[in-house]
Design a protein around this motif. Structure first.
Motif, PDB file in Angstrom:
ATOM      1  N   VAL A   1      95.632  23.485  -3.622  1.00 22.70           N
ATOM      2  CA  VAL A   1      94.660  24.209  -2.798  1.00 22.70           C
ATOM      3  C   VAL A   1      93.326  24.312  -3.527  1.00 22.70           C
ATOM      4  O   VAL A   1      92.259  24.049  -2.956  1.00 22.70           O
ATOM      5  N   TRP A   2      93.372  24.701  -4.805  1.00 21.73           N
ATOM      6  CA  TRP A   2      92.145  24.738  -5.611  1.00 21.73           C
ATOM      7  C   TRP A   2      91.456  23.373  -5.595  1.00 21.73           C
ATOM      8  O   TRP A   2      90.244  23.275  -5.400  1.00 21.73           O
ATOM      9  N   ASP A   3      92.246  22.323  -5.808  1.00 24.91           N
ATOM     10  CA  ASP A   3      91.667  20.981  -5.871  1.00 24.91           C
ATOM     11  C   ASP A   3      91.056  20.594  -4.530  1.00 24.91           C
ATOM     12  O   ASP A   3      89.972  19.994  -4.482  1.00 24.91           O
ATOM     13  N   GLY A   4      91.738  20.943  -3.445  1.00 28.25           N
ATOM     14  CA  GLY A   4      91.207  20.610  -2.126  1.00 28.25           C
ATOM     15  C   GLY A   4      89.897  21.313  -1.835  1.00 28.25           C
ATOM     16  O   GLY A   4      88.965  20.722  -1.261  1.00 28.25           O
ATOM     17  N   VAL A   5      89.797  22.589  -2.219  1.00 33.48           N
ATOM     18  CA  VAL A   5      88.559  23.343  -2.007  1.00 33.48           C
ATOM     19  C   VAL A   5      87.418  22.717  -2.800  1.00 33.48           C
ATOM     20  O   VAL A   5      86.312  22.502  -2.283  1.00 33.48           O
ATOM     21  N   ARG A   6      87.672  22.404  -4.057  1.00 29.96           N
ATOM     22  CA  ARG A   6      86.611  21.851  -4.910  1.00 29.96           C
ATOM     23  C   ARG A   6      86.180  20.465  -4.443  1.00 29.96           C
ATOM     24  O   ARG A   6      84.986  20.171  -4.367  1.00 29.96           O
ATOM     25  N   GLN A   7      87.160  19.626  -4.143  1.00 27.51           N
ATOM     26  CA  GLN A   7      86.796  18.282  -3.675  1.00 27.51           C
ATOM     27  C   GLN A   7      86.101  18.345  -2.320  1.00 27.51           C
ATOM     28  O   GLN A   7      85.206  17.534  -2.040  1.00 27.51           O
ATOM     29  N   GLY A   8      86.477  19.308  -1.485  1.00 26.61           N
ATOM     30  CA  GLY A   8      85.814  19.464  -0.194  1.00 26.61           C
ATOM     31  C   GLY A   8      84.361  19.849  -0.357  1.00 26.61           C
ATOM     32  O   GLY A   8      83.483  19.354   0.378  1.00 26.61           O
ATOM     33  N   MET A   9      84.059  20.702  -1.326  1.00 23.16           N
ATOM     34  CA  MET A   9      82.670  21.077  -1.587  1.00 23.16           C
ATOM     35  C   MET A   9      81.856  19.881  -2.055  1.00 23.16           C
ATOM     36  O   MET A   9      80.701  19.695  -1.664  1.00 23.16           O
ATOM     37  N   ALA A  10      82.483  19.043  -2.902  1.00 18.37           N
ATOM     38  CA  ALA A  10      81.787  17.847  -3.366  1.00 18.37           C
ATOM     39  C   ALA A  10      81.540  16.889  -2.206  1.00 18.37           C
ATOM     40  O   ALA A  10      80.441  16.327  -2.072  1.00 18.37           O
ATOM     41  N   ALA A  11      82.550  16.702  -1.353  1.00 19.08           N
ATOM     42  CA  ALA A  11      82.398  15.801  -0.206  1.00 19.08           C
ATOM     43  C   ALA A  11      81.299  16.289   0.730  1.00 19.08           C
ATOM     44  O   ALA A  11      80.503  15.492   1.248  1.00 19.08           O
ATOM     45  N   ASP A  12      81.230  17.605   0.952  1.00 22.23           N
ATOM     46  CA  ASP A  12      80.196  18.165   1.822  1.00 22.23           C
ATOM     47  C   ASP A  12      78.800  17.909   1.267  1.00 22.23           C
ATOM     48  O   ASP A  12      77.824  17.804   2.031  1.00 22.23           O
TER      49      ASP A  12
ATOM     50  N   ILE B   1      79.000  13.914  -2.660  1.00 19.85           N
ATOM     51  CA  ILE B   1      79.262  13.532  -4.047  1.00 19.85           C
ATOM     52  C   ILE B   1      80.665  12.952  -4.159  1.00 19.85           C
ATOM     53  O   ILE B   1      81.641  13.546  -3.690  1.00 19.85           O
ATOM     54  N   GLU B   2      80.776  11.799  -4.791  1.00 18.54           N
ATOM     55  CA  GLU B   2      82.082  11.190  -5.042  1.00 18.54           C
ATOM     56  C   GLU B   2      82.773  11.955  -6.166  1.00 18.54           C
ATOM     57  O   GLU B   2      82.162  12.265  -7.191  1.00 18.54           O
ATOM     58  N   TRP B   3      84.031  12.246  -5.978  1.00 21.20           N
ATOM     59  CA  TRP B   3      84.782  13.042  -6.951  1.00 21.20           C
ATOM     60  C   TRP B   3      85.010  12.231  -8.227  1.00 21.20           C
ATOM     61  O   TRP B   3      85.584  11.146  -8.192  1.00 21.20           O
ATOM     62  N   PRO B   4      84.578  12.732  -9.391  1.00 19.44           N
ATOM     63  CA  PRO B   4      84.716  11.963 -10.631  1.00 19.44           C
ATOM     64  C   PRO B   4      86.171  11.846 -11.078  1.00 19.44           C
ATOM     65  O   PRO B   4      86.957  12.791 -10.942  1.00 19.44           O
ATOM     66  N   GLU B   5      86.519  10.721 -11.626  1.00 21.78           N
ATOM     67  CA  GLU B   5      87.858  10.528 -12.172  1.00 21.78           C
ATOM     68  C   GLU B   5      88.085  11.506 -13.324  1.00 21.78           C
ATOM     69  O   GLU B   5      87.242  11.684 -14.191  1.00 21.78           O
ATOM     70  N   GLY B   6      89.230  12.139 -13.321  1.00 23.32           N
ATOM     71  CA  GLY B   6      89.588  13.062 -14.400  1.00 23.32           C
ATOM     72  C   GLY B   6      89.076  14.476 -14.213  1.00 23.32           C
ATOM     73  O   GLY B   6      89.428  15.367 -14.997  1.00 23.32           O
ATOM     74  N   ALA B   7      88.268  14.718 -13.178  1.00 22.47           N
ATOM     75  CA  ALA B   7      87.703  16.057 -13.000  1.00 22.47           C
ATOM     76  C   ALA B   7      88.780  17.089 -12.681  1.00 22.47           C
ATOM     77  O   ALA B   7      88.727  18.228 -13.166  1.00 22.47           O
ATOM     78  N   THR B   8      89.746  16.724 -11.865  1.00 24.08           N
ATOM     79  CA  THR B   8      90.805  17.664 -11.492  1.00 24.08           C
ATOM     80  C   THR B   8      91.575  18.125 -12.711  1.00 24.08           C
ATOM     81  O   THR B   8      91.774  19.326 -12.928  1.00 24.08           O
ATOM     82  N   GLN B   9      92.011  17.178 -13.536  1.00 19.37           N
ATOM     83  CA  GLN B   9      92.783  17.526 -14.726  1.00 19.37           C
ATOM     84  C   GLN B   9      91.949  18.353 -15.693  1.00 19.37           C
ATOM     85  O   GLN B   9      92.452  19.285 -16.326  1.00 19.37           O
ATOM     86  N   ALA B  10      90.679  18.014 -15.832  1.00 18.72           N
ATOM     87  CA  ALA B  10      89.812  18.719 -16.782  1.00 18.72           C
ATOM     88  C   ALA B  10      89.698  20.195 -16.444  1.00 18.72           C
ATOM     89  O   ALA B  10      89.649  21.046 -17.334  1.00 18.72           O
ATOM     90  N   MET B  11      89.663  20.526 -15.143  1.00 21.01           N
ATOM     91  CA  MET B  11      89.432  21.917 -14.752  1.00 21.01           C
ATOM     92  C   MET B  11      90.693  22.767 -14.697  1.00 21.01           C
ATOM     93  O   MET B  11      90.600  23.992 -14.605  1.00 21.01           O
ATOM     94  N   MET B  12      91.865  22.157 -14.760  1.00 22.57           N
ATOM     95  CA  MET B  12      93.098  22.931 -14.693  1.00 22.57           C
ATOM     96  C   MET B  12      93.199  23.845 -15.906  1.00 22.57           C
ATOM     97  O   MET B  12      93.253  23.389 -17.038  1.00 22.57           O
TER      98      MET B  12
END
Length: 238
Positions: A19-30, A33-44
Protein backbone atom coordinates in the motif's frame (compact mmCIF):
# COMPACT_ATOMS: atom_id res chain seq x y z
CA UNK A 1 12.96 -15.81 29.27
CA UNK A 2 13.15 -12.82 26.94
CA UNK A 3 12.84 -9.45 28.65
CA UNK A 4 10.33 -8.24 26.04
CA UNK A 5 9.01 -8.69 22.50
CA UNK A 6 9.02 -5.80 20.01
CA UNK A 7 6.96 -6.02 16.84
CA UNK A 8 7.41 -4.14 13.61
CA UNK A 9 4.10 -3.07 12.03
CA UNK A 10 4.17 -2.68 8.22
CA UNK A 11 4.76 -6.03 6.56
CA UNK A 12 4.88 -7.82 9.92
CA UNK A 13 1.45 -7.27 11.47
CA UNK A 14 -0.29 -5.45 8.62
CA UNK A 15 -0.03 -6.13 4.89
CA UNK A 16 0.71 -2.48 4.12
CA UNK A 17 4.12 -2.43 2.44
CA UNK A 18 2.45 -2.75 -0.97
CA UNK A 19 0.00 0.00 0.00
CA UNK A 20 2.83 2.40 0.88
CA UNK A 21 4.55 1.55 -2.39
CA UNK A 22 1.37 2.04 -4.39
CA UNK A 23 0.73 5.47 -2.86
CA UNK A 24 4.29 6.64 -3.52
CA UNK A 25 4.46 5.30 -7.05
CA UNK A 26 1.04 6.81 -7.75
CA UNK A 27 2.29 10.24 -6.71
CA UNK A 28 5.27 9.87 -9.02
CA UNK A 29 3.04 8.76 -11.91
CA UNK A 30 0.73 11.74 -11.35
CA UNK A 31 3.77 14.00 -11.66
CA UNK A 32 4.91 12.26 -14.86
CA UNK A 33 7.96 10.73 -13.20
CA UNK A 34 9.22 7.23 -13.98
CA UNK A 35 9.76 5.23 -10.81
CA UNK A 36 13.52 4.74 -10.24
CA UNK A 37 14.88 1.22 -9.93
CA UNK A 38 15.64 0.35 -6.31
CA UNK A 39 13.60 3.21 -4.86
CA UNK A 40 11.06 0.93 -3.19
CA UNK A 41 13.68 -1.14 -1.39
CA UNK A 42 15.66 1.95 -0.38
CA UNK A 43 12.69 3.51 1.43
CA UNK A 44 11.58 0.42 3.35
CA UNK A 45 12.25 1.27 6.99
CA UNK A 46 13.08 4.94 6.47
CA UNK A 47 11.61 7.47 8.89
CA UNK A 48 9.05 9.99 7.67
CA UNK A 49 11.67 12.69 7.30
CA UNK A 50 14.00 10.37 5.41
CA UNK A 51 11.52 8.96 2.89
CA UNK A 52 9.87 12.32 2.23
CA UNK A 53 13.29 13.82 1.40
CA UNK A 54 14.07 10.80 -0.75
CA UNK A 55 10.85 11.24 -2.71
CA UNK A 56 11.50 14.94 -3.22
CA UNK A 57 15.23 14.82 -3.91
CA UNK A 58 15.91 11.39 -5.41
CA UNK A 59 12.61 10.49 -7.08
CA UNK A 60 11.95 14.11 -8.01
CA UNK A 61 8.42 14.79 -6.76
CA UNK A 62 7.70 18.50 -7.33
CA UNK A 63 6.93 19.32 -3.68
CA UNK A 64 9.01 20.10 -0.59
CA UNK A 65 9.53 17.10 1.72
CA UNK A 66 6.99 18.39 4.25
CA UNK A 67 4.27 18.46 1.58
CA UNK A 68 5.32 15.04 0.26
CA UNK A 69 4.94 13.63 3.78
CA UNK A 70 1.55 15.26 4.31
CA UNK A 71 0.10 14.04 1.01
CA UNK A 72 1.43 10.51 1.49
CA UNK A 73 0.20 10.16 5.07
CA UNK A 74 -3.23 11.52 4.14
CA UNK A 75 -3.59 8.84 1.47
CA UNK A 76 -2.35 6.12 3.85
CA UNK A 77 -4.82 7.25 6.52
CA UNK A 78 -7.61 6.90 3.96
CA UNK A 79 -6.54 3.32 3.27
CA UNK A 80 -6.61 2.64 7.04
CA UNK A 81 -10.13 4.04 7.28
CA UNK A 82 -11.26 1.87 4.36
CA UNK A 83 -9.67 -1.18 5.98
CA UNK A 84 -6.27 -2.82 5.77
CA UNK A 85 -5.38 -6.49 5.65
CA UNK A 86 -3.80 -8.17 8.64
CA UNK A 87 -1.13 -10.77 8.06
CA UNK A 88 -1.93 -14.34 9.22
CA UNK A 89 -1.78 -14.74 12.99
CA UNK A 90 -1.02 -11.06 13.64
CA UNK A 91 -3.39 -10.18 16.46
CA UNK A 92 -3.41 -13.69 17.89
CA UNK A 93 0.41 -13.67 18.19
CA UNK A 94 0.40 -10.23 19.83
CA UNK A 95 -2.02 -11.40 22.50
CA UNK A 96 -0.19 -14.71 22.93
CA UNK A 97 3.09 -12.89 23.58
CA UNK A 98 1.40 -10.27 25.79
CA UNK A 99 0.30 -13.00 28.18
CA UNK A 100 3.96 -13.56 29.09
CA UNK A 101 6.07 -10.54 28.12
CA UNK A 102 6.02 -6.75 27.88
CA UNK A 103 5.27 -5.71 24.29
CA UNK A 104 6.19 -2.74 22.10
CA UNK A 105 5.80 -1.67 18.50
CA UNK A 106 8.78 -0.03 16.78
CA UNK A 107 7.72 1.07 13.32
CA UNK A 108 8.70 3.39 10.50
CA UNK A 109 5.07 4.46 10.21
CA UNK A 110 4.15 7.93 11.46
CA UNK A 111 2.77 7.99 14.99
CA UNK A 112 -0.76 8.78 13.77
CA UNK A 113 -0.88 5.57 11.72
CA UNK A 114 0.57 3.43 14.52
CA UNK A 115 -2.02 4.78 16.94
CA UNK A 116 -4.78 4.20 14.38
CA UNK A 117 -3.70 0.60 13.85
CA UNK A 118 -3.62 -0.14 17.58
CA UNK A 119 -7.05 1.38 18.11
CA UNK A 120 -8.72 -0.18 15.06
CA UNK A 121 -7.53 -3.68 15.94
CA UNK A 122 -8.13 -3.37 19.68
CA UNK A 123 -4.66 -4.07 21.05
CA UNK A 124 -4.16 -0.85 22.99
CA UNK A 125 -4.55 -2.81 26.23
CA UNK A 126 -1.45 -4.95 25.59
CA UNK A 127 1.00 -2.67 23.78
CA UNK A 128 2.99 -0.89 26.49
CA UNK A 129 5.27 1.22 24.28
CA UNK A 130 5.12 2.54 20.70
CA UNK A 131 8.01 4.16 18.87
CA UNK A 132 7.85 5.73 15.43
CA UNK A 133 11.18 6.30 13.73
CA UNK A 134 10.06 9.87 13.09
CA UNK A 135 10.67 10.28 16.84
CA UNK A 136 14.36 9.27 16.67
CA UNK A 137 17.36 10.59 14.77
CA UNK A 138 17.57 7.78 12.21
CA UNK A 139 15.17 5.29 10.68
CA UNK A 140 15.85 1.65 9.90
CA UNK A 141 18.39 0.13 9.17
CA UNK A 142 19.85 2.25 11.99
CA UNK A 143 19.03 0.76 15.41
CA UNK A 144 17.63 3.97 16.96
CA UNK A 145 13.94 2.99 17.03
CA UNK A 146 14.52 -0.40 18.63
CA UNK A 147 16.99 1.02 21.14
CA UNK A 148 14.47 3.68 22.20
CA UNK A 149 11.71 1.09 22.54
CA UNK A 150 13.93 -1.04 24.78
CA UNK A 151 14.85 2.00 26.87
CA UNK A 152 11.20 2.94 27.35
CA UNK A 153 10.40 -0.64 28.39
CA UNK A 154 13.43 -0.71 30.67
CA UNK A 155 14.86 -3.86 29.08
CA UNK A 156 18.20 -5.02 27.70
CA UNK A 157 18.19 -5.20 23.86
CA UNK A 158 20.42 -8.28 24.10
CA UNK A 159 17.62 -10.11 25.92
CA UNK A 160 14.79 -8.80 23.77
CA UNK A 161 13.30 -10.29 20.61
CA UNK A 162 12.35 -8.28 17.52
CA UNK A 163 9.70 -9.55 15.11
CA UNK A 164 10.50 -8.18 11.64
CA UNK A 165 10.00 -8.78 7.94
CA UNK A 166 12.13 -6.44 5.81
CA UNK A 167 15.82 -6.18 5.05
CA UNK A 168 16.19 -2.80 6.72
CA UNK A 169 14.08 -3.83 9.70
CA UNK A 170 16.11 -6.97 10.34
CA UNK A 171 19.36 -5.03 9.97
CA UNK A 172 18.06 -2.44 12.44
CA UNK A 173 17.22 -5.00 15.11
CA UNK A 174 20.51 -6.84 14.67
CA UNK A 175 22.40 -3.55 14.96
CA UNK A 176 20.60 -2.95 18.26
CA UNK A 177 21.95 -6.28 19.52
CA UNK A 178 18.57 -8.00 19.51
CA UNK A 179 17.55 -11.53 18.62
CA UNK A 180 15.43 -11.45 15.47
CA UNK A 181 12.49 -13.58 14.38
CA UNK A 182 11.83 -12.94 10.69
CA UNK A 183 8.59 -13.49 8.81
CA UNK A 184 9.81 -12.78 5.27
CA UNK A 185 7.32 -11.24 2.85
CA UNK A 186 6.85 -12.05 -0.80
CA UNK A 187 7.20 -8.30 -1.38
CA UNK A 188 10.99 -7.67 -1.70
CA UNK A 189 12.09 -10.42 0.75
CA UNK A 190 15.45 -10.19 2.55
CA UNK A 191 18.45 -12.06 1.21
CA UNK A 192 19.17 -15.62 2.30
CA UNK A 193 22.43 -14.40 3.82
CA UNK A 194 20.61 -11.95 6.10
CA UNK A 195 17.91 -14.46 7.03
CA UNK A 196 20.60 -16.86 8.23
CA UNK A 197 21.12 -14.46 11.15
CA UNK A 198 17.49 -14.82 12.22
CA UNK A 199 14.92 -17.45 13.11
CA UNK A 200 12.61 -17.66 10.09
CA UNK A 201 8.87 -18.32 10.36
CA UNK A 202 6.35 -18.73 7.59
CA UNK A 203 3.59 -16.91 9.50
CA UNK A 204 3.06 -15.42 12.95
CA UNK A 205 0.94 -18.46 13.81
CA UNK A 206 4.31 -20.15 14.46
CA UNK A 207 5.36 -17.54 17.04
CA UNK A 208 4.94 -19.38 20.33
CA UNK A 209 6.16 -18.98 23.89
CA UNK A 210 8.19 -22.20 23.61
CA UNK A 211 9.92 -20.89 20.50
CA UNK A 212 10.96 -17.50 21.85
CA UNK A 213 12.13 -18.93 25.16
CA UNK A 214 14.58 -21.15 23.28
CA UNK A 215 16.11 -18.11 21.57
CA UNK A 216 17.39 -16.23 24.63
CA UNK A 217 20.04 -18.04 26.71
CA UNK A 218 19.75 -18.02 30.47
CA UNK A 219 21.96 -15.36 32.08
CA UNK A 220 25.09 -16.68 33.81
CA UNK A 221 24.81 -17.27 37.53
CA UNK A 222 26.39 -14.55 39.71
CA UNK A 223 29.94 -15.20 40.85
CA UNK A 224 29.81 -17.36 43.94
CA UNK A 225 26.26 -18.58 43.24
CA UNK A 226 26.17 -22.36 43.43
CA UNK A 227 22.47 -22.66 42.79
CA UNK A 228 21.62 -23.41 46.42
CA UNK A 229 23.92 -26.44 46.54
CA UNK A 230 26.37 -24.94 48.99
CA UNK A 231 29.85 -23.52 48.53
CA UNK A 232 33.07 -25.52 48.10
CA UNK A 233 33.82 -24.65 51.72
CA UNK A 234 30.54 -26.12 52.86
CA UNK A 235 31.31 -29.36 51.03
CA UNK A 236 34.77 -29.58 52.60
CA UNK A 237 33.26 -29.35 56.09
CA UNK A 238 30.93 -32.29 55.54
Amino acid sequence: MPDAIIFDLDGTLADTETVWDGVRQGMAADAGIEWPEGATQAMMGMSTGEWSRFLAEEVGLPYPPEEVARLTIEQMAEHYREGITLLPGAIESVRRMAARYPLAIASSSPRVLIDTFIEVFGIDDVIEVCVSTEEVDRGKPAPDGFIKACALLGVDPRRTIAIEDSTNGIASALAAGMTVVAVPPHFHPPSAELLEKTTVLQTLDELTVDLVEELIPSPPAPVGDTGGKGSPGDIAEL
